[in-house]
Design an enzyme around this catalytic site. Structure first.
Site, PDB file in Angstrom:
ATOM      1  N   ARG A   1      -9.195   7.948   3.591  1.00  0.00           N
ATOM      2  CA  ARG A   1      -8.700   6.712   2.973  1.00  0.00           C
ATOM      3  C   ARG A   1      -8.515   6.890   1.471  1.00  0.00           C
ATOM      4  NH1 ARG A   1     -13.189   3.032   5.185  1.00  0.00           N
ATOM      5  NH2 ARG A   1     -12.353   1.416   3.825  1.00  0.00           N
TER       6      ARG A   1
ATOM      7  N   ARG B   1       0.813  -1.211   0.000  1.00  0.00           N
ATOM      8  CA  ARG B   1       0.000   0.000   0.000  1.00  0.00           C
ATOM      9  C   ARG B   1       0.851   1.268   0.000  1.00  0.00           C
ATOM     10  NH1 ARG B   1      -5.171  -1.836   2.205  1.00  0.00           N
ATOM     11  NH2 ARG B   1      -6.605  -0.105   2.429  1.00  0.00           N
TER      12      ARG B   1
ATOM     13  N   ARG C   1     -18.157  -1.954   9.825  1.00  0.00           N
ATOM     14  CA  ARG C   1     -16.780  -1.523  10.125  1.00  0.00           C
ATOM     15  C   ARG C   1     -16.765  -0.054  10.520  1.00  0.00           C
ATOM     16  NH1 ARG C   1     -13.020  -3.421   5.189  1.00  0.00           N
ATOM     17  NH2 ARG C   1     -12.013  -1.456   5.727  1.00  0.00           N
TER      18      ARG C   1
ATOM     19  N   ARG D   1     -21.485  -0.859   2.196  1.00  0.00           N
ATOM     20  CA  ARG D   1     -20.825  -1.893   3.001  1.00  0.00           C
ATOM     21  C   ARG D   1     -20.963  -1.611   4.503  1.00  0.00           C
ATOM     22  NH1 ARG D   1     -14.616  -2.948   1.747  1.00  0.00           N
ATOM     23  NH2 ARG D   1     -14.287  -1.053   2.943  1.00  0.00           N
TER      24      ARG D   1
HETATM   25  P1  ADP Z   1     -10.123  -1.077   2.353  1.00  0.00           P
HETATM   26  O1  ADP Z   1      -9.213  -1.458   1.226  1.00  0.00           O
HETATM   27  O2  ADP Z   1     -11.553  -1.211   2.036  1.00  0.00           O
HETATM   28  O3  ADP Z   1      -9.813   0.267   2.941  1.00  0.00           O
HETATM   29  P2  ADP Z   1      -8.684  -2.929   4.113  1.00  0.00           P
HETATM   30  O4  ADP Z   1      -9.301  -3.995   4.924  1.00  0.00           O
HETATM   31  O5  ADP Z   1      -7.755  -3.332   3.017  1.00  0.00           O
HETATM   32  O6  ADP Z   1      -9.908  -2.095   3.554  1.00  0.00           O
HETATM   33  O7  ADP Z   1      -7.875  -1.921   5.053  1.00  0.00           O
HETATM   34  C1  ADP Z   1      -8.456  -1.316   6.181  1.00  0.00           C
HETATM   35  C2  ADP Z   1      -7.428  -0.442   6.893  1.00  0.00           C
HETATM   36  O8  ADP Z   1      -6.374  -1.273   7.416  1.00  0.00           O
HETATM   37  C3  ADP Z   1      -6.710   0.600   6.036  1.00  0.00           C
HETATM   38  O9  ADP Z   1      -7.436   1.800   5.913  1.00  0.00           O
HETATM   39  C4  ADP Z   1      -5.405   0.783   6.830  1.00  0.00           C
HETATM   40  O10 ADP Z   1      -5.610   1.601   7.959  1.00  0.00           O
HETATM   41  C5  ADP Z   1      -5.113  -0.607   7.339  1.00  0.00           C
HETATM   42  N1  ADP Z   1      -4.252  -1.356   6.381  1.00  0.00           N
HETATM   43  C6  ADP Z   1      -4.609  -2.426   5.635  1.00  0.00           C
HETATM   44  N2  ADP Z   1      -3.594  -2.846   4.879  1.00  0.00           N
HETATM   45  C7  ADP Z   1      -2.554  -2.021   5.114  1.00  0.00           C
HETATM   46  C8  ADP Z   1      -1.222  -1.899   4.624  1.00  0.00           C
HETATM   47  N3  ADP Z   1      -0.749  -2.755   3.696  1.00  0.00           N
HETATM   48  N4  ADP Z   1      -0.434  -0.911   5.111  1.00  0.00           N
HETATM   49  C9  ADP Z   1      -0.877  -0.055   6.046  1.00  0.00           C
HETATM   50  N5  ADP Z   1      -2.123  -0.087   6.542  1.00  0.00           N
HETATM   51  C10 ADP Z   1      -2.965  -1.047   6.093  1.00  0.00           C
END
Ligand code: ADP
Length: 187
Positions: A146, A89, A134, A128
């Site tokens: 986000r 990410r 969530r 969602r």
């Molecule tokens: P979405 O893609 O719908 O935002 P995720 O479940 O992938 O949902 O992620 C939810 C949250 O978890 C993100 O907004 C972030 O805060 C954290 N997160 C998830 N994956 C990562 C990552 N690879 N690096 C940093 N934070 C992460």
């Protein structure tokens, strides 16, 4: 064993498509978001640190997610394929993943990106929120953060994988089955 990254903004349908890919191909699916939510549910120290960041729509530190991914890669080294969802990410995460995989004699085969305009991201996430409850889906400012984080910190990764010839983009606006068909055609 193939290694795929499912890429795209929050709410693009990565989790939904990942579930269908697991059913069809029996891939090992790793969502860093899910792993973090598990830590929160279990009340671990890591979960406690992550919760505050996630609830505001910020990323958790690279070291935390990279550590979780390292464990997954080492523990699940056999099977049909490995599917990363929500990781990497940041460019730093992508670079660390690259060196981690090189160390383990592995490589990413393809990055499959689901493209979705910002207006639709809001719609999808608000929908969602009613189903999954969530906390980070409930508040408009958090969703906006986000989306901004995605454009600012995550999108630059596209270039990283384009240069390696691994980046493939799909229109994520169709129905679940339409998008799934496009993904399977690519695979
Ligand atoms: P979405 O893609 O719908 O935002 P995720 O479940 O992938 O949902 O992620 C939810 C949250 O978890 C993100 O907004 C972030 O805060 C954290 N997160 C998830 N994956 C990562 C990552 N690879 N690096 C940093 N934070 C992460």
């Amino acid at each position: 064993m193939k290694y795929y990254i499912l890429f795209g903004p929050p709410g693009a349908g990565k989790g939904t498509q990942a579930q269908k890919l697991v059913e069809k191909y029996n891939f090992h699916h790793v969502s860093t978001g899910e792993l973090l939510r598990n830590e929160i549910r279990q009340g671990t120290e890591l979960g406690r640190q992550a919760a505050a960041l996630i609830e505001k729509g910020n990323l958790v530190p690279d070291e935390i997610v990279v550590g979780m991914i390292r464990n997954e890669l080492i523990q699940h080294n056999q099977g049909t394929g490995f599917l990363f969802d929500g990781f990497p990410r940041t460019t730093a995460q992508a670079e660390t993943l690259d060196s981690l995989m090189r160390e383990l004699n592995l490589q990413i085969d393809a990055v499959i990106a689901l493209h979705l305009p910002d207006e639709m991201i809001f719609e999808r996430i608000q929908h969602r929120a009613e189903i999954e409850g969530r906390k980070d889906d409930a508040d408009r400012a958090t969703i906006q953060n986000r989306i901004d984080t995605y454009h600012g910190k995550t999108e630059p990764i596209i270039d990283f994988y384009r240069k390696q010839g691994k980046y493939q983009e799909i229109d994520g606006t169709g129905t679940i089955d339409e998008v799934f068909e496009k993904i399977t055609a690519l695979l």
